[in-house]
Every structure is written in C-alpha cells, then in structure tokens.
Design an enzyme around this catalytic site. Structure first.
Site, mmCIF file in Angstrom:
data_model
loop_
_atom_site.group_PDB
_atom_site.id
_atom_site.type_symbol
_atom_site.label_atom_id
_atom_site.label_comp_id
_atom_site.label_asym_id
_atom_site.label_seq_id
_atom_site.Cartn_x
_atom_site.Cartn_y
_atom_site.Cartn_z
ATOM 1 N N LYS A 275 0.843 -1.197 0.000
ATOM 2 C CA LYS A 275 0.000 0.000 0.000
ATOM 3 C C LYS A 275 0.878 1.248 0.000
ATOM 4 O O LYS A 275 1.979 1.222 0.572
ATOM 5 C CB LYS A 275 -0.856 0.034 1.275
ATOM 6 C CG LYS A 275 -2.026 -0.923 1.290
ATOM 7 C CD LYS A 275 -2.794 -0.767 2.609
ATOM 8 C CE LYS A 275 -3.938 -1.749 2.705
ATOM 9 N NZ LYS A 275 -5.038 -1.469 1.765
ATOM 10 N N ARG A 349 -10.809 -11.094 2.200
ATOM 11 C CA ARG A 349 -11.761 -12.080 1.650
ATOM 12 C C ARG A 349 -11.158 -13.487 1.675
ATOM 13 O O ARG A 349 -11.872 -14.467 1.719
ATOM 14 C CB ARG A 349 -12.167 -11.652 0.233
ATOM 15 C CG ARG A 349 -11.044 -11.627 -0.740
ATOM 16 C CD ARG A 349 -11.360 -10.802 -1.982
ATOM 17 N NE ARG A 349 -11.302 -9.354 -1.740
ATOM 18 C CZ ARG A 349 -11.598 -8.439 -2.660
ATOM 19 N NH1 ARG A 349 -11.999 -8.812 -3.859
ATOM 20 N NH2 ARG A 349 -11.513 -7.158 -2.379
HETATM 21 N N1 BES Z 1 -8.236 -3.500 4.385
HETATM 22 C C1 BES Z 1 -8.402 -3.091 3.044
HETATM 23 C C2 BES Z 1 -9.689 -2.311 2.810
HETATM 24 C C3 BES Z 1 -9.784 -0.956 3.432
HETATM 25 C C4 BES Z 1 -9.023 0.090 2.972
HETATM 26 C C5 BES Z 1 -10.719 -0.731 4.427
HETATM 27 C C6 BES Z 1 -9.166 1.339 3.520
HETATM 28 C C7 BES Z 1 -10.866 0.512 4.979
HETATM 29 C C8 BES Z 1 -10.084 1.546 4.519
HETATM 30 C C9 BES Z 1 -8.441 -4.306 2.110
HETATM 31 O O1 BES Z 1 -7.707 -5.395 2.521
HETATM 32 C C10 BES Z 1 -7.915 -3.841 0.800
HETATM 33 O O2 BES Z 1 -6.815 -3.411 0.747
HETATM 34 N N2 BES Z 1 -8.749 -3.927 -0.231
HETATM 35 C C11 BES Z 1 -8.388 -3.446 -1.511
HETATM 36 C C12 BES Z 1 -8.885 -4.449 -2.520
HETATM 37 C C13 BES Z 1 -8.323 -4.250 -3.907
HETATM 38 C C14 BES Z 1 -6.847 -4.604 -3.931
HETATM 39 C C15 BES Z 1 -9.077 -5.118 -4.874
HETATM 40 C C16 BES Z 1 -9.082 -2.097 -1.727
HETATM 41 O O3 BES Z 1 -10.209 -1.935 -1.296
HETATM 42 O O4 BES Z 1 -8.446 -1.230 -2.304
HETATM 43 ZN ZN ZN Z 2 -5.649 -5.302 1.903
#
Ligand code: BES
Ligand code: ZN
Ligand code: ZN
Length: 494
Positions: A275, A349
């Site tokens: 990230k 997921r």
């Molecule tokens: N934990 C994150 C989702 C998240 C991000 C929740 C910011 C609350 C605030 C999750 O694991 C994630 O990173 N999801 C990605 C999925 C994508 C790579 C398909 C997202 O939502 O960007």
């Molecule tokens: Zn994630």
C-alpha cells in the site's frame, strides 16, 4: 513501546469491570434528561425557567446552569418524526438520547467533575437504554487505559423511575462495554496486537465465563484443516495466523447457533502489492470486524440471551517478506476451490473465505460476517454507514432494522449477479479480486461463493471514527455494529 501481554490483559480487565473511581477535583454535575412525554418535576427548573426562557429553544444542552456545587444540564428529548423513505436516517429514540447525553457528558468529563448524577424523566425504555450506553461509551478513552491505566472518571449515579431500573442499566453497560472492548482492540498498536497476542487476549478475556468456551486453531491446526487461503495471507508474518473460536451455549438449548465471523488482519501492509503510505497509515484497524465480533461475544457472555452463538475471528497479519504470497500464486482453499491471486492486498476475503466454509459446515441458523473489507465501500456510503450484503431478504431486513434502531444505520447493497463473471480466472476456479468498478460488490460476491447453503449477511465496515463527537472523545476504533448486532441477537432469542 511494546508492553508485555500481561499488562495488556490487566487493562482489559479494568475495561471490563468498568469500576469508576473518582480522582476529579471539580464539583458535582447534574444531567437531567426529559423525554418528550415526561414532565419536569423539579422545583429547580420552575424557578429557573423565567430567567432562562431564551435558552429553551432546542440544541444540546437545552439549558445549562452553573449551580453552587457544579453545572446543571437540562436536556429535552426530541419528538422524532419517523420517516420510512428519504428519512430513513432520522435517529431512533435510542440514538437521539445516546448522542444528546454524550454531548453534555463530554463537557462533564472535560471539567473533571468529582461526581455526576444523571436523572432520566420519562417512560421510554429505548431512550433510557440509549442514554446509559451513551454514558458508558463516552467514558472510554484509549489514552486513559494505555500505556498506563489512570482513573479520571467522575463517580456516576443514574436515576430513573423504571421498575426494572437495575436491569436496564446492566443491559446498557453490557452493550456499552462490549463496544468499548472492540474500540480498545482496534486502538491497540499493531506491535502489541498481533495474531499471537490476540489469541492470548481472547483466551484470557473469556476464561471462566459461564456457558462460554474459547478455543484457538493454531498454525499447525490450520495446516491440518487445509485452510490454504488463510495460511497464505499470514505466511510472511513473524507471528503465525490463527482462528479464534468463541462458543456460547444457552443452558438446555439445542438449537442451531447463530454464527458471527470477523476479519482480523492485525496489520494490512498490502503484502507484496504494498500500500502507499497514506493507505497504510490506519491499517492497524484492519482487525475491526473481528473486534466487533469479540465485543459482541463479550456482550453475549454478560447478557446471556436464550440463543446459541458461535463467534469466529479469522486472524492474520498481511506482512511482506521473502516467503510472502505473491500475485499469480494459485492457492487451494479449505473447500477445494483454487484461487489465483491477482492482488495480495485483497487479503481479507481470503481469510474470511476459509472461515465461512468452516462456519457453514457446522450448520448454523445463519452467518453474519463483519469486515473492513474494501476501500470502495467508503466512497459509496461514507465512513459511518456500513454496506450490508445478503443472500436472504428477511435476514437483511431484520439487520437493517436493528442497525437503524441502534443508531448504526447500514445500507443494503446488491449482490449483482452479472458481476460474478469478473471473478473468473483462466488458470484457477477464480481470482481473488477485480480491478476497477464495484469493488465492494465483487468482494462480497467472492465471499458468497464460500457460503454453503446458509442464510448469510456481510457488513463492509470502516471501523474507525476520524471525528471527535458524540460518544467519541478521540479518533480511533468505533466498535461499529456491536450495538446493532446485540439488538439483532435479541431478535433471535427465545
Ligand atoms: N483492508 C483493506 C480495505 C480498506 C481500505 C478498508 C481502507 C478501509 C479503509 C483491504 O484489505 C484492501 O486493501 N482492499 C483493496 C482491494 C483491492 C486490492 C481489490 C481495496 O479496497 O483497495
Ligand atoms: Zn488489503
Ligand atoms: Zn485488509
């Protein structure tokens, strides 16, 4: 600043026992809350009214008077117009009382009063419950408990005319402290809360509680169970993944349990699909879903409803290392399906999928999962409104109603069937995520494919408050949906 686990546990016990010893030096405050139907009985108000008529036109506090011993707040409940369409978000009596009282109780805490007496004038139990939960939740402040526990709360006395006053107060305290426990877990720094310490905390928290059994599947057991997706997410972390299971059985009840599943990523770096700094900053909260589930389990252990419940916390750290799982890896899930990893940041997921398989196969009455699953949901609904996905309309309706009643309103989102084809893989049964639009929907569809013939609902939450308002005296974990799910459990109880 890693503290020993023993110290963390000590804090937790303190949090749960909610003993409030006053160290305040200020005077004594009084909060009087009058329901719309109630009558001000107090002579004080009659005497004050002519002088303060101007202040009596709405707002919170309705009226504040500085008495000789300390401040005196008068609050008047609002006559709420319950609209069922555009006005869906109009607050419930519970939420209105909780948030109004929190507003003035915050002032009482800031003034470091020695004691606060709260008097409820009226007959609406929902309002009174909200008021008491408001007091409990406003009392929480992470920095009061960590790193050293310092008691600075005023002594609190609550009065009402209800025959079952004590029971109502205890009920509210159980809900409020369940939500506070969830907030505390989210607020803990990720160098203190990792999969191993999480497991110990859970075991310690539920030890010796009647009708409750807490057990943990460690790394070895996850391997034996073939939980390939869960293991892959946690494989680069110094602390191995685990599945925490809290079982509550109501005496003499043989019915199928309700199952709750929470995403417990103690830190989400994104994995090899790392990230950016701004996206990683708050990722200690990525165990927020599991915190809600543990807070709910703690409430269940206190409230002892006549319904069996299973709580599963799918715990791992999504770390980076030479042995991290990679984009393009093909991993076999517990249920035998193969998943091609498209992005290692779509890890929630994966841990949930294997746990949904485990939960389904125990044949529960229903499954509700809670997860900080996607960034996409907050663009659609904002950070305060959880998205609710469900394969069962009547389950969704009850959950929506509980969430509105408890002032944590969720919004139903569609499991658009046509979007499912986007999860197809050329080399495996499916990919773990899609690029582009509808990210919260495809994430929910991914989860749905691991549910085996059980009514299921999924909450995509944010789990964090960036605002200091109402019951939140600082930014941090918000214990999102503990109140709503506690109400939901009661709708399922005998
Ligand atoms: N934990 C994150 C989702 C998240 C991000 C929740 C910011 C609350 C605030 C999750 O694991 C994630 O990173 N999801 C990605 C999925 C994508 C790579 C398909 C997202 O939502 O960007
Ligand atoms: Zn994630
Ligand atoms: Zn995540």
């Amino acid at each position: 600043m890693t503290q020993s686990l023993g110290q963390i546990v000590k804090k937790l016990k303190y949090l749960q026992s909610a003993k409030k010893t006053s160290t305040g030096k200020g005077g004594s405050g009084v909060i009087k809350f009058k329901s719309v139907d109630g009558k001000w009985p107090s002579k004080e108000l009659a005497a004050l009214l002519p002088r303060h008529k101007k202040s009596l036109t709405g707002g919170a506090p309705l009226l504040r008077v500085d008495g000789a011993k300390g401040p005196l707040w008068f609050l008047q409940g609002k006559d709420l117009e319950q609209k069922n369409h555009y006005g869906y978000f109009s607050p419930s009596p519970y939420a209105m009382a909780r948030d109004m009282v929190a507003g003035v109780f915050r002032q009482a805490l800031a003034a470091k009063l020695k004691s606060v007496k709260v008097e409820y004038i009226g007959e609406n139990e929902e309002e009174f419950l909200g008021l008491c939960v408001g007091l409990e939740m406003t009392s929480y402040k992470f920095s009061r408990l960590w790193p050293e526990s310092s008691s600075q709360l005023p002594q609190l006395v609550v009065k009402s005319g209800f025959k079952n006053h004590g029971k109502l107060v205890a009920e509210a305290q159980a809900v409020g402290s369940g939500a506070n426990l969830a907030r505390f877990l989210v607020d803990l720094p990720p160098n203190a809360l990792n999969p191993t310490s999480y497991e110990k905390l859970a075991m310690e928290t539920f030890k010796g509680l009647k009708g409750v059994r807490c057990s943990v599947w460690n790394h070895k057991r996850l391997l034996k169970e073939g939980m390939g997706l869960h293991l892959a997410v946690g494989q680069a972390s110094e602390t191995p993944p685990c599945l925490i299971h809290i079982e509550y059985r109501s005496p003499g009840l043989k019915d199928a349990p309700l199952a709750f599943v929470g995403k417990g990523i103690t830190f989400d770096s994104g994995g090899l699909d790392i990230k950016p700094p701004s996206g990683m900053r708050l990722m200690k909260k990525d165990m927020g879903g599991s915190a809600t589930v543990m807070g709910l389990a703690h409430w269940v252990a206190q409230a002892r409803p006549k319904v069996n419940c299973d709580f599963y916390l799918a715990v791992a750290e999504n770390a980076i290392g030479g042995n991290a799982f990679r984009p393009s890896d093909i991993i076999t899930a517990k249920n035998g399906k193969t998943v091609e990893i498209h992005n290692t940041d779509a890890e929630g997921r994966l841990v949930l999928a294997d746990t949904l398989t485990i939960a389904s196969r125990k044949k529960p009455k229903l499954i509700v999962d809670v997860a900080t699953l996607t960034g996409a949901i907050k663009y659609g609904l904002g950070s305060d409104t959880p998205g609710l996905f469900s394969n069962d309309d009547s389950l969704a309706e009850i959950l929506m109603s509980s969430s509105q009643k408890r002032g944590e309103t969720a919004w139903r989102m569609p499991l658009v069937p046509g979007e499912k084809s986007r999860l197809r893989s050329e080399v495996a049964d499916m990919v773990n995520c899609t690029d582009g639009f509808g990210g919260a929907i495809t994430a929910a569809l991914f989860l749905e494919s691991f549910v085996e013939g059980v009514p299921w609902a999924h909450f995509d939450i944010y789990g964090w408050t960036g605002k200091t308002s109402g019951v939140f005296r600082h930014t941090g974990g918000n214990g999102q949906l503990v109140q709503a799910l506690a109400d939901f459990v009661m709708t399922q109880a005998k």
